[in-house]
Design a protein around this motif. Structure first.
Motif, PDB file in Angstrom:
ATOM      1  N   ARG A  55      46.068   4.105 -25.458  1.00 16.33           N
ATOM      2  CA  ARG A  55      45.084   3.140 -25.566  1.00 16.33           C
ATOM      3  C   ARG A  55      43.670   3.515 -25.724  1.00 16.33           C
ATOM      4  NH1 ARG A  55      43.843  -2.066 -21.498  1.00 16.33           N
ATOM      5  NH2 ARG A  55      42.901  -3.496 -22.832  1.00 16.33           N
ATOM      6  N   TYR A  56      42.945   3.157 -26.653  1.00 17.56           N
ATOM      7  CA  TYR A  56      41.371   3.814 -26.719  1.00 17.56           C
ATOM      8  C   TYR A  56      40.608   2.537 -27.551  1.00 17.56           C
ATOM      9  CZ  TYR A  56      43.200   5.434 -31.168  1.00 17.56           C
ATOM     10  OH  TYR A  56      43.746   5.368 -32.512  1.00 17.56           O
ATOM     11  N   LEU A  57      39.421   3.093 -27.546  1.00 18.37           N
ATOM     12  CA  LEU A  57      38.510   2.141 -28.386  1.00 18.37           C
ATOM     13  C   LEU A  57      37.752   2.811 -29.415  1.00 18.37           C
ATOM     14  CD1 LEU A  57      36.732  -0.776 -28.231  1.00 18.37           C
ATOM     15  CD2 LEU A  57      35.202   0.086 -26.666  1.00 18.37           C
ATOM     16  N   LEU A  58      37.449   2.362 -30.589  1.00 20.65           N
ATOM     17  CA  LEU A  58      36.771   2.946 -31.860  1.00 20.65           C
ATOM     18  C   LEU A  58      35.395   2.051 -31.757  1.00 20.65           C
ATOM     19  CD1 LEU A  58      39.260   3.513 -34.511  1.00 20.65           C
ATOM     20  CD2 LEU A  58      38.307   5.026 -32.894  1.00 20.65           C
ATOM     21  N   ARG A  59      34.271   2.626 -31.581  1.00 23.08           N
ATOM     22  CA  ARG A  59      33.155   1.699 -31.515  1.00 23.08           C
ATOM     23  C   ARG A  59      32.459   1.680 -33.078  1.00 23.08           C
ATOM     24  NH1 ARG A  59      31.151   4.477 -26.371  1.00 23.08           N
ATOM     25  NH2 ARG A  59      32.069   2.950 -24.562  1.00 23.08           N
ATOM     26  N   ASN A  60      31.691   0.802 -33.169  1.00 29.39           N
ATOM     27  CA  ASN A  60      30.908   0.754 -34.341  1.00 29.39           C
ATOM     28  C   ASN A  60      31.477   0.851 -35.600  1.00 29.39           C
ATOM     29  OD1 ASN A  60      28.410  -0.015 -32.810  1.00 29.39           O
ATOM     30  ND2 ASN A  60      28.415   2.069 -32.300  1.00 29.39           N
ATOM     31  N   VAL A  61      32.782   0.136 -35.711  1.00 27.52           N
ATOM     32  CA  VAL A  61      33.553   0.282 -37.076  1.00 27.52           C
ATOM     33  C   VAL A  61      32.971  -0.678 -37.950  1.00 27.52           C
ATOM     34  CG1 VAL A  61      35.864   0.278 -37.805  1.00 27.52           C
ATOM     35  CG2 VAL A  61      35.415   1.187 -35.770  1.00 27.52           C
ATOM     36  N   ARG A  62      32.895  -0.320 -39.326  1.00 24.41           N
ATOM     37  CA  ARG A  62      32.505  -1.250 -40.282  1.00 24.41           C
ATOM     38  C   ARG A  62      33.846  -1.767 -41.094  1.00 24.41           C
ATOM     39  NH1 ARG A  62      27.842  -2.240 -42.005  1.00 24.41           N
ATOM     40  NH2 ARG A  62      27.168  -0.227 -41.108  1.00 24.41           N
ATOM     41  N   LEU A  63      33.843  -3.136 -40.959  1.00 21.58           N
ATOM     42  CA  LEU A  63      35.060  -3.819 -41.439  1.00 21.58           C
ATOM     43  C   LEU A  63      34.343  -4.831 -42.504  1.00 21.58           C
ATOM     44  CD1 LEU A  63      37.178  -5.039 -38.831  1.00 21.58           C
ATOM     45  CD2 LEU A  63      37.239  -3.142 -39.861  1.00 21.58           C
ATOM     46  N   LEU A 104      37.561   1.796 -21.547  1.00 24.02           N
ATOM     47  CA  LEU A 104      38.535   2.593 -22.346  1.00 24.02           C
ATOM     48  C   LEU A 104      37.958   4.024 -22.937  1.00 24.02           C
ATOM     49  CD1 LEU A 104      40.242  -0.326 -24.653  1.00 24.02           C
ATOM     50  CD2 LEU A 104      41.187   1.091 -22.762  1.00 24.02           C
ATOM     51  N   PRO A 105      38.838   4.859 -23.128  1.00 25.48           N
ATOM     52  CA  PRO A 105      38.323   6.022 -23.685  1.00 25.48           C
ATOM     53  C   PRO A 105      37.641   5.687 -24.932  1.00 25.48           C
ATOM     54  CG  PRO A 105      40.478   6.713 -22.567  1.00 25.48           C
ATOM     55  CD  PRO A 105      40.248   5.141 -22.552  1.00 25.48           C
ATOM     56  N   ALA A 106      36.757   6.397 -25.500  1.00 25.70           N
ATOM     57  CA  ALA A 106      36.173   5.807 -26.872  1.00 25.70           C
ATOM     58  C   ALA A 106      35.484   6.772 -27.747  1.00 25.70           C
ATOM     59  CB  ALA A 106      34.742   4.791 -26.544  1.00 25.70           C
ATOM     60  N   TRP A 107      35.573   6.273 -28.998  1.00 30.87           N
ATOM     61  CA  TRP A 107      34.741   7.328 -30.074  1.00 30.87           C
ATOM     62  C   TRP A 107      34.154   6.406 -30.964  1.00 30.87           C
ATOM     63  CZ3 TRP A 107      35.263   8.185 -35.357  1.00 30.87           C
ATOM     64  CH2 TRP A 107      34.733   9.631 -35.726  1.00 30.87           C
ATOM     65  N   ASP A 108      32.782   7.001 -31.287  1.00 29.18           N
ATOM     66  CA  ASP A 108      31.938   6.096 -31.973  1.00 29.18           C
ATOM     67  C   ASP A 108      32.015   6.454 -33.297  1.00 29.18           C
ATOM     68  OD1 ASP A 108      29.730   4.808 -33.028  1.00 29.18           O
ATOM     69  OD2 ASP A 108      28.344   5.233 -31.138  1.00 29.18           O
ATOM     70  N   ALA A 109      32.371   5.556 -34.007  1.00 32.43           N
ATOM     71  CA  ALA A 109      32.389   5.801 -35.718  1.00 32.43           C
ATOM     72  C   ALA A 109      31.149   5.617 -36.628  1.00 32.43           C
ATOM     73  CB  ALA A 109      33.441   4.479 -36.498  1.00 32.43           C
ATOM     74  N   HIS A 110      30.092   5.321 -36.000  1.00 33.13           N
ATOM     75  CA  HIS A 110      28.840   5.477 -36.417  1.00 33.13           C
ATOM     76  C   HIS A 110      28.669   4.621 -37.819  1.00 33.13           C
ATOM     77  CE1 HIS A 110      27.046   8.278 -33.527  1.00 33.13           C
ATOM     78  NE2 HIS A 110      28.032   9.071 -33.833  1.00 33.13           N
ATOM     79  N   GLY A 111      29.173   3.609 -37.894  1.00 39.02           N
ATOM     80  CA  GLY A 111      29.419   2.689 -38.943  1.00 39.02           C
ATOM     81  C   GLY A 111      30.118   3.074 -40.221  1.00 39.02           C
ATOM     82  N   ALA A 112      31.076   4.053 -40.141  1.00 37.49           N
ATOM     83  CA  ALA A 112      31.928   4.327 -41.116  1.00 37.49           C
ATOM     84  C   ALA A 112      33.042   3.057 -41.248  1.00 37.49           C
ATOM     85  CB  ALA A 112      32.934   5.452 -40.659  1.00 37.49           C
ATOM     86  N   LEU A 113      33.605   3.161 -42.471  1.00 36.51           N
ATOM     87  CA  LEU A 113      34.064   1.983 -43.190  1.00 36.51           C
ATOM     88  C   LEU A 113      35.698   2.311 -42.662  1.00 36.51           C
ATOM     89  CD1 LEU A 113      34.371  -0.740 -44.922  1.00 36.51           C
ATOM     90  CD2 LEU A 113      34.811   1.178 -46.746  1.00 36.51           C
ATOM     91  N   LEU A 114      36.191   1.231 -42.063  1.00 35.66           N
ATOM     92  CA  LEU A 114      37.777   1.240 -41.905  1.00 35.66           C
ATOM     93  C   LEU A 114      38.477   0.928 -43.007  1.00 35.66           C
ATOM     94  CD1 LEU A 114      39.508   2.197 -39.338  1.00 35.66           C
ATOM     95  CD2 LEU A 114      39.829   0.041 -38.781  1.00 35.66           C
ATOM     96  N   LEU A 115      39.496   1.419 -43.547  1.00 36.72           N
ATOM     97  CA  LEU A 115      40.407   1.233 -44.678  1.00 36.72           C
ATOM     98  C   LEU A 115      42.077   1.428 -44.103  1.00 36.72           C
ATOM     99  CD1 LEU A 115      38.358   2.643 -47.820  1.00 36.72           C
ATOM    100  CD2 LEU A 115      38.548   0.047 -46.948  1.00 36.72           C
ATOM    101  N   PRO A 116      42.733   0.692 -44.737  1.00 37.45           N
ATOM    102  CA  PRO A 116      44.327   1.287 -44.516  1.00 37.45           C
ATOM    103  C   PRO A 116      44.453   2.683 -45.092  1.00 37.45           C
ATOM    104  CG  PRO A 116      44.169  -0.955 -45.844  1.00 37.45           C
ATOM    105  CD  PRO A 116      42.777  -0.051 -45.763  1.00 37.45           C
ATOM    106  N   ALA A 117      45.287   3.466 -44.375  1.00 34.34           N
ATOM    107  CA  ALA A 117      45.496   4.995 -44.602  1.00 34.34           C
ATOM    108  C   ALA A 117      46.252   4.829 -46.158  1.00 34.34           C
ATOM    109  CB  ALA A 117      46.545   5.330 -43.923  1.00 34.34           C
ATOM    110  N   THR A 118      46.063   5.895 -46.702  1.00 31.68           N
ATOM    111  CA  THR A 118      46.581   6.045 -48.110  1.00 31.68           C
ATOM    112  C   THR A 118      48.117   6.630 -47.946  1.00 31.68           C
ATOM    113  OG1 THR A 118      45.532   8.316 -48.337  1.00 31.68           O
ATOM    114  CG2 THR A 118      44.367   6.153 -49.206  1.00 31.68           C
ATOM    115  N   GLN A 119      48.857   6.531 -48.920  1.00 32.84           N
ATOM    116  CA  GLN A 119      50.290   6.810 -49.098  1.00 32.84           C
ATOM    117  C   GLN A 119      50.287   7.752 -50.546  1.00 32.84           C
ATOM    118  OE1 GLN A 119      52.585   3.322 -48.973  1.00 32.84           O
ATOM    119  NE2 GLN A 119      51.723   2.556 -47.184  1.00 32.84           N
ATOM    120  N   ASP A 120      51.035   8.869 -50.146  1.00 29.30           N
ATOM    121  CA  ASP A 120      51.346   9.860 -51.385  1.00 29.30           C
ATOM    122  C   ASP A 120      52.372   9.922 -51.816  1.00 29.30           C
ATOM    123  OD1 ASP A 120      51.593  12.000 -53.346  1.00 29.30           O
ATOM    124  OD2 ASP A 120      49.902  13.133 -52.372  1.00 29.30           O
TER     125      ASP A 120
END
Length: 460
Positions: A55-63, A104-120
């Protein structure tokens, strides 16, 4: 929902300098300086780790929030910043930035855009030059597929001692490009026996967060190389798909070859994923024969993937329409590398008929091709150029071919991903929206597979 405005391009670029731009494989244990054209060296560098708790927190994620319109035209994508908590591999809560659980343990995304993971969904992890010294393919002019098979019979013994390590290097590369799921074809041939499969399965066992289906692939011909027994042994080892290859040009007996492939699939209740490169009338006949075979064997319905399928590009008008109708009725899937050349695959027509169209890297670098990068965003970019268009809406829709048809916004602009309870397989990208990520093939900042961080760039 927060309504903070989307950043201007200049503001976003100034923010993105917080991330390195070289695409280093730090989470996989590689330094940025070690990345070469053929793959990473063994030099390592320690990076600031993302949270690895359940369990953790992603901060400042762009949606993405919705589309901006000018009259009837979609001209931009509206976004906002969120704090997103992850629990036990799933999205837990989405809250406005700054309001996430500070305990919660956290990591700052600094405004990076969150997208679904890709599939090869079409790659060969088991045989590659990646991670070794630079090696271009031999000249192909005047060479037949049988010549290439003869070349491979010499190469395979040279590749086998390194195949597990190189497969793991490719997995790290795919993670670094945002991919957490793949379908890998694996050679089953008289030269390697089941060694390629052993090495691939060992590589995957070392990367449990990387979800990968395996196709037993008779690269030297199912009949031509007499590997029916080996293919059946592969099924007993848990391989999910029966593969096949050009039943006329390689095996010389279209119906007998396809019947043998389907017989294994029926005996072991597995799916089928066949390489079909043939562009002659024989290729068209093979596709029709497969459609007819599935129609006679309902257990195969919805379980057959046609990889490449170049013969479809030779059809037009009513002939193409009838073939697509048959593929749709028997619920075939198509795995296309979106080739650029004389023949253009009818991807939009296939999709319009409800056929699942997937894409994949195929070769990153091997004796077939040196041009692969491992990036499914690059494939979405190619798809947009070939079929979708260059406007905001079309670019945003093009992402779907790389993500298993998962998109942040619906066609009408409502956010449909992520939501609480969704699997946390996702990537953070240095882009302001999906359209930019596709058009510019934006750098991946971090990748998560079912909540587990499997890649992250270093902080600047």
């Amino acid at each position: 929902m927060p309504t903070s405005p989307s950043p201007g391009r200049r503001d976003f670029l100034s923010q993105s300098v917080r991330w390195t731009a070289a695409g280093g494989l730090l989470a996989a244990g590689f330094s940025q300086a070690s990345v070469t054209a053929s793959g990473p060296s063994t030099a390592t560098k320690q990076s600031t780790a993302l949270p690895h708790q359940d369990r953790y927190l992603l901060r400042n994620v762009r949606l993405e929030e919705g589309f901006e319109r000018e009259g009837d035209e979609i001209i931009a994508t509206r976004t906002a910043l969120y704090d997103i908590s992850v629990r036990d591999g799933k999205i837990d809560r989405l809250q406005p930035a700054g309001q996430g659980d500070a305990s919660l343990p956290a990591w700052d995304a600094h405004g990076a855009l969150l997208l679904p993971a890709t599939q090869d969904m079409h790659i060969h992890l088991d045989k590659t030059f990646y991670g070794g010294p630079w090696q271009a393919p031999r000249p192909r002019q005047g060479k037949t597929i049988m010549d290439m098979i003869a070349r491979e019979q010499v190469l395979i013994p040279q590749l086998l001692p390194h195949s597990q390590a190189r497969a793991e290097g490719l997995i790290a590369l795919l993670n670094a490009k945002g991919t957490t799921r793949a379908r890998s074809h694996c050679n089953i041939d008289p030269v390697s026996g089941l060694q390629s499969l052993d090495h691939l399965q060992a590589a995957l066992a070392n990367h449990p967060a990387f979800s990968c289906e395996i196709v037993a692939f008779p690269q030297h011909g199912l009949l031509h190389s007499q590997v029916d027994g080996l293919m059946r042994e592969a099924m007993q080892r848990g391989v999910q798909y029966v593969g096949g290859l050009d039943p006329t040009s390689v095996d010389g007996a279209m119906e007998k070859s396809l019947d043998a492939m389907f017989r294994i699939a029926l005996d072991y209740q597995r799916g089928v994923d066949i390489h079909l490169h043939e562009t002659s009338a024989a290729g068209v006949a093979a596709i029709q024969y497969m459609i007819d075979t599935v129609a006679r064997n309902p257990a195969l319905k919805g379980k057959v993937t046609l990889s490449h399928g170049f013969a479809l590009a030779t059809l037009e008008g009513s002939a193409l329409a009838r073939m697509i109708e048959g593929l749709a009725e028997q619920q075939f899937s198509i795995a296309s590398t979106l080739p650029i050349g004389k023949l253009t695959m009818p991807i939009p027509q296939l999709q319009a008929a409800g056929i699942n169209v997937m894409t994949g890297t195929d070769s990153v670098i091997d004796h077939w091709s040196p041009f692969g990068t491992g990036s499914m965003l690059e494939k979405a970019n190619l798809y947009a150029q070939l079929y979708r268009g260059s406007d905001e809406f079309s670019l945003s829709r093009a992402l779907a071919i790389a993500t298993g048809n998962q998109l942040p916004l619906s066609a009408t602009g409502e956010r449909q991903w992520p939501k609480s309870g969704d699997e946390a397989s996702m990537m953070l990208v240095a882009a302001s929206c999906s359209a930019e990520a596709v058009a510019r093939i934006s750098p991946v900042v971090a990748t998560f597979s079912r909540g587990k961080a499997v890649f992250a760039l270093a902080s600047a």
